[in-house]
Design a protein around this motif. Structure first.
Motif, short mmCIF file in Angstrom:
data_model
loop_
_atom_site.label_atom_id
_atom_site.label_comp_id
_atom_site.label_asym_id
_atom_site.label_seq_id
_atom_site.Cartn_x
_atom_site.Cartn_y
_atom_site.Cartn_z
N TYR A 108 1.78 25.65 -17.00
CA TYR A 108 0.78 26.54 -17.59
C TYR A 108 -0.57 26.36 -16.90
N MET A 109 -0.96 25.09 -16.66
CA MET A 109 -2.25 24.85 -16.01
C MET A 109 -2.27 25.41 -14.59
N LEU A 110 -1.16 25.30 -13.88
CA LEU A 110 -1.08 25.87 -12.53
C LEU A 110 -1.22 27.39 -12.58
N GLN A 111 -0.49 28.03 -13.49
CA GLN A 111 -0.57 29.49 -13.59
C GLN A 111 -1.96 29.94 -14.03
N PHE A 112 -2.57 29.20 -14.94
CA PHE A 112 -3.93 29.51 -15.37
C PHE A 112 -4.89 29.40 -14.19
N SER A 113 -4.75 28.33 -13.39
CA SER A 113 -5.62 28.14 -12.23
C SER A 113 -5.42 29.26 -11.20
N ILE A 114 -4.17 29.68 -11.00
CA ILE A 114 -3.89 30.78 -10.08
C ILE A 114 -4.57 32.06 -10.56
N ASP A 115 -4.43 32.36 -11.84
CA ASP A 115 -5.04 33.57 -12.39
C ASP A 115 -6.57 33.50 -12.29
N LYS A 116 -7.13 32.33 -12.57
CA LYS A 116 -8.58 32.16 -12.53
C LYS A 116 -9.12 32.37 -11.11
N VAL A 117 -8.48 31.73 -10.14
CA VAL A 117 -8.94 31.84 -8.75
C VAL A 117 -8.73 33.26 -8.23
N THR A 118 -7.58 33.85 -8.54
CA THR A 118 -7.30 35.22 -8.11
C THR A 118 -8.34 36.18 -8.66
N ASP A 119 -8.64 36.08 -9.94
CA ASP A 119 -9.66 36.94 -10.54
C ASP A 119 -11.03 36.69 -9.92
N HIS A 120 -11.36 35.44 -9.65
CA HIS A 120 -12.65 35.11 -9.05
C HIS A 120 -12.78 35.75 -7.66
N ILE A 121 -11.77 35.62 -6.84
CA ILE A 121 -11.83 36.19 -5.48
C ILE A 121 -11.91 37.71 -5.54
N LYS A 122 -11.10 38.32 -6.42
CA LYS A 122 -11.14 39.78 -6.54
C LYS A 122 -12.50 40.26 -7.05
N THR A 123 -13.11 39.51 -7.95
CA THR A 123 -14.43 39.87 -8.45
C THR A 123 -15.49 39.73 -7.37
N GLN A 124 -15.42 38.65 -6.60
CA GLN A 124 -16.41 38.41 -5.55
C GLN A 124 -16.31 39.40 -4.40
N THR A 125 -15.10 39.89 -4.12
CA THR A 125 -14.91 40.80 -2.99
C THR A 125 -14.85 42.27 -3.40
N ASN A 126 -14.72 42.54 -4.69
CA ASN A 126 -14.54 43.90 -5.20
C ASN A 126 -13.28 44.55 -4.65
N LEU A 127 -12.25 43.75 -4.43
CA LEU A 127 -10.97 44.25 -3.95
C LEU A 127 -9.93 44.09 -5.05
N SER A 128 -8.84 44.87 -4.96
CA SER A 128 -7.80 44.78 -5.98
C SER A 128 -6.74 43.73 -5.65
N ALA A 129 -6.78 43.19 -4.43
CA ALA A 129 -5.83 42.14 -4.03
C ALA A 129 -6.55 41.16 -3.11
#
Length: 132
Positions: A26-47
């Protein structure tokens, strides 16, 4: 990305249990989701762009290790990163924990490594797009 993260953690000499219902999963999946959302937010990209894939993996590993260390659940090569009491006072019960990042202790070196893994938003500048 989950398997790549597990392999990166394994390459650091840390084992993650793959049992179903394991809190590490769960912690790994949470970390993946958190980092993925952070990168997408910082770049304004969907992937996440392909050149940022390895940076994302390192960021996830850094987040995971920081979480485990913060909860006192991380021990590597006999080093226990649980909080160490610096001062204890009996009257009125005062406890101060030792946290010194400027010292070259094994824990300070590990903290520097976690900071390295977590990267900075500076890495995303080349991939940032403007939105209206």
């Amino acid at each position: 990305m989950l398997e790549a993260v597990k392999e990166r953690i394994k390459s650091l000499g840390i084992t993650v249990s793959s049992e179903p219902g394991n809190p590490d999963e769960y912690m790994l999946q949470f970390s993946i989701d958190k980092v993925t959302d952070h990168i997408k937010t910082q770049t304004n990209l969907s992937a996440i762009p392909v050149p940022l894939h390895h940076i994302a993996i390192d960021m996830v590993v850094g987040e995971f290790l920081l979480m485990k260390k913060s909860m006192g659940q991380l021990t590597i090569d006999g080093l226990d990163f649980g909080l160490v009491a610096k001062t204890i006072q009996d009257g009125d019960t005062t406890v101060t924990f030792a946290i010194d990042k400027d010292n070259l202790t094994p824990e300070a070196s590990f903290n520097a490594f976690i900071d390295y893994l977590r990267h900075d938003s500076f890495d995303f500048i080349a991939y940032r797009v403007l939105t209206w």
